[in-house]
Enzyme design. Structure first.
Site, PDB file in Angstrom:
ATOM      1  N   CYS A   4       0.840  -1.202   0.000  1.00  0.00           N
ATOM      2  CA  CYS A   4       0.000   0.000   0.000  1.00  0.00           C
ATOM      3  C   CYS A   4       0.877   1.255   0.000  1.00  0.00           C
ATOM      4  O   CYS A   4       1.664   1.480   0.918  1.00  0.00           O
ATOM      5  CB  CYS A   4      -0.925  -0.011   1.212  1.00  0.00           C
ATOM      6  SG  CYS A   4      -1.862   1.516   1.378  1.00  0.00           S
ATOM      7  N   CYS A   7       0.412   3.450   3.125  1.00  0.00           N
ATOM      8  CA  CYS A   7       1.041   2.843   4.309  1.00  0.00           C
ATOM      9  C   CYS A   7       2.542   3.101   4.271  1.00  0.00           C
ATOM     10  O   CYS A   7       3.164   3.394   5.303  1.00  0.00           O
ATOM     11  CB  CYS A   7       0.772   1.341   4.380  1.00  0.00           C
ATOM     12  SG  CYS A   7      -0.865   0.898   5.020  1.00  0.00           S
ATOM     13  N   HIS A  46      -4.145   1.197   8.215  1.00  0.00           N
ATOM     14  CA  HIS A  46      -4.704   0.937   6.890  1.00  0.00           C
ATOM     15  C   HIS A  46      -6.212   0.723   6.964  1.00  0.00           C
ATOM     16  O   HIS A  46      -6.685  -0.265   7.529  1.00  0.00           O
ATOM     17  CB  HIS A  46      -4.049  -0.292   6.257  1.00  0.00           C
ATOM     18  CG  HIS A  46      -4.540  -0.539   4.862  1.00  0.00           C
ATOM     19  ND1 HIS A  46      -4.016   0.111   3.768  1.00  0.00           N
ATOM     20  CD2 HIS A  46      -5.536  -1.329   4.397  1.00  0.00           C
ATOM     21  CE1 HIS A  46      -4.653  -0.285   2.676  1.00  0.00           C
ATOM     22  NE2 HIS A  46      -5.592  -1.163   3.033  1.00  0.00           N
ATOM     23  N   THR A  94      -8.046   5.939  -6.631  1.00  0.00           N
ATOM     24  CA  THR A  94      -6.875   5.301  -7.244  1.00  0.00           C
ATOM     25  C   THR A  94      -5.911   4.726  -6.216  1.00  0.00           C
ATOM     26  O   THR A  94      -5.101   3.873  -6.567  1.00  0.00           O
ATOM     27  CB  THR A  94      -6.102   6.296  -8.139  1.00  0.00           C
ATOM     28  OG1 THR A  94      -5.701   7.422  -7.352  1.00  0.00           O
ATOM     29  CG2 THR A  94      -6.959   6.765  -9.298  1.00  0.00           C
ATOM     30  N   HIS A  97      -6.217   3.317   0.160  1.00  0.00           N
ATOM     31  CA  HIS A  97      -5.959   3.615   1.589  1.00  0.00           C
ATOM     32  C   HIS A  97      -6.706   4.912   1.856  1.00  0.00           C
ATOM     33  O   HIS A  97      -6.478   5.916   1.155  1.00  0.00           O
ATOM     34  CB  HIS A  97      -4.446   3.755   1.817  1.00  0.00           C
ATOM     35  CG  HIS A  97      -4.040   4.096   3.228  1.00  0.00           C
ATOM     36  ND1 HIS A  97      -3.141   3.328   3.958  1.00  0.00           N
ATOM     37  CD2 HIS A  97      -4.375   5.128   4.043  1.00  0.00           C
ATOM     38  CE1 HIS A  97      -2.949   3.871   5.156  1.00  0.00           C
ATOM     39  NE2 HIS A  97      -3.689   4.971   5.230  1.00  0.00           N
ATOM     40  N   HIS A  99      -8.175   8.312   2.368  1.00  0.00           N
ATOM     41  CA  HIS A  99      -7.547   9.633   2.374  1.00  0.00           C
ATOM     42  C   HIS A  99      -8.594  10.692   2.081  1.00  0.00           C
ATOM     43  O   HIS A  99      -9.548  10.451   1.345  1.00  0.00           O
ATOM     44  CB  HIS A  99      -6.399   9.707   1.357  1.00  0.00           C
ATOM     45  CG  HIS A  99      -6.757   9.290  -0.028  1.00  0.00           C
ATOM     46  ND1 HIS A  99      -6.862   7.978  -0.408  1.00  0.00           N
ATOM     47  CD2 HIS A  99      -7.060  10.015  -1.127  1.00  0.00           C
ATOM     48  CE1 HIS A  99      -7.202   7.905  -1.683  1.00  0.00           C
ATOM     49  NE2 HIS A  99      -7.339   9.133  -2.149  1.00  0.00           N
ATOM     50  N   HIS A 101      -8.914  14.513   0.630  1.00  0.00           N
ATOM     51  CA  HIS A 101      -8.286  15.616  -0.090  1.00  0.00           C
ATOM     52  C   HIS A 101      -8.750  16.930   0.548  1.00  0.00           C
ATOM     53  O   HIS A 101      -9.949  17.113   0.779  1.00  0.00           O
ATOM     54  CB  HIS A 101      -8.734  15.645  -1.551  1.00  0.00           C
ATOM     55  CG  HIS A 101      -8.421  14.418  -2.360  1.00  0.00           C
ATOM     56  ND1 HIS A 101      -7.409  14.380  -3.292  1.00  0.00           N
ATOM     57  CD2 HIS A 101      -8.993  13.190  -2.389  1.00  0.00           C
ATOM     58  CE1 HIS A 101      -7.374  13.194  -3.877  1.00  0.00           C
ATOM     59  NE2 HIS A 101      -8.336  12.440  -3.346  1.00  0.00           N
TER      60      HIS A 101
HETATM   61  P1  AMP Z   1      -7.744   9.282  -5.291  1.00  0.00           P
HETATM   62  O1  AMP Z   1      -7.665   9.330  -6.791  1.00  0.00           O
HETATM   63  O2  AMP Z   1      -8.908   9.996  -4.690  1.00  0.00           O
HETATM   64  O3  AMP Z   1      -7.582   7.864  -4.782  1.00  0.00           O
HETATM   65  O4  AMP Z   1      -6.494  10.119  -4.771  1.00  0.00           O
HETATM   66  C1  AMP Z   1      -5.200   9.642  -4.790  1.00  0.00           C
HETATM   67  C2  AMP Z   1      -4.319  10.851  -4.821  1.00  0.00           C
HETATM   68  O5  AMP Z   1      -3.017  10.453  -4.444  1.00  0.00           O
HETATM   69  C3  AMP Z   1      -4.185  11.515  -6.192  1.00  0.00           C
HETATM   70  O6  AMP Z   1      -4.636  12.871  -6.101  1.00  0.00           O
HETATM   71  C4  AMP Z   1      -2.690  11.413  -6.511  1.00  0.00           C
HETATM   72  O7  AMP Z   1      -2.191  12.547  -7.166  1.00  0.00           O
HETATM   73  C5  AMP Z   1      -2.096  11.262  -5.126  1.00  0.00           C
HETATM   74  N1  AMP Z   1      -0.815  10.585  -5.050  1.00  0.00           N
HETATM   75  C6  AMP Z   1      -0.446   9.434  -5.666  1.00  0.00           C
HETATM   76  N2  AMP Z   1       0.815   9.099  -5.335  1.00  0.00           N
HETATM   77  C7  AMP Z   1       1.264  10.067  -4.493  1.00  0.00           C
HETATM   78  C8  AMP Z   1       2.490  10.285  -3.801  1.00  0.00           C
HETATM   79  N3  AMP Z   1       3.533   9.439  -3.889  1.00  0.00           N
HETATM   80  N4  AMP Z   1       2.592  11.393  -3.025  1.00  0.00           N
HETATM   81  C9  AMP Z   1       1.549  12.262  -2.912  1.00  0.00           C
HETATM   82  N5  AMP Z   1       0.363  12.090  -3.518  1.00  0.00           N
HETATM   83  C10 AMP Z   1       0.214  11.019  -4.309  1.00  0.00           C
HETATM   84 ZN    ZN Z   2      -2.480   1.420   3.503  1.00  0.00          ZN
END
Ligand code: AMP
Ligand code: ZN
Length: 113
Positions: A4, A7, A46, A94, A97, A99, A101
């Site tokens: 993940c 994680c 997680h 995408t 885990h 999150h 925004h």
């Molecule tokens: P979601 O599409 O809602 O699952 O959001 C996932 C978010 O994670 C997207 O806005 C990506 O730009 C962001 N993301 C993916 N990899 C990273 C990373 N290594 N560091 C910071 N943000 C990331």
């Molecule tokens: Zn995770």
């Protein structure tokens, strides 16, 4: 969980631009910002998505929401901001885990940002 991404970010295995951290949660800048301020807030434990929130694990979600206003103030989001969580494929999640925004720093449209 060992594969993940968030994680690994929470564990410091993959670097991130941290804006807030405590024992339970981490906030860091989104790597592909969709607004002038675009921060992700995650529990260190997680949880796959909003759909995985239960009575047993929801305290960390309350803690995230209790912390978001301070993060927004610190970022200078005085005109407001949006909190979004994409849950599942129809919502375009995408990273599997949980999150949240935080988006702000411009007039947001009805699209996500
Ligand atoms: P979601 O599409 O809602 O699952 O959001 C996932 C978010 O994670 C997207 O806005 C990506 O730009 C962001 N993301 C993916 N990899 C990273 C990373 N290594 N560091 C910071 N943000 C990331
Ligand atoms: Zn995770």
């Amino acid at each position: 969980m060992e594969n993940c991404l968030f994680c690994k970010i929470a564990a410091g295995i993959i670097p991130s631009t941290k804006v807030y951290e405590d024992d339970l949660i981490l906030a860091f800048r989104d790597i592909a910002p969709m607004a002038p301020t675009h921060i992700l807030v995650i529990p260190k434990t997680h949880i796959p998505s909003v759909d995985g929130i239960t009575a047993e694990n929801s305290a960390v979600v309350a803690h995230i929401f209790a912390t978001i206003p301070a993060i927004a103030r610190e970022e200078g989001l005085v005109n407001g901001y949006r909190v979004v969580s994409n849950c599942g494929s129809d919502a375009g999640q995408t990273v599997q885990h949980l999150h949240f925004h935080i988006l702000g720093g411009k007039q947001l449209t009805l699209e996500m940002a």
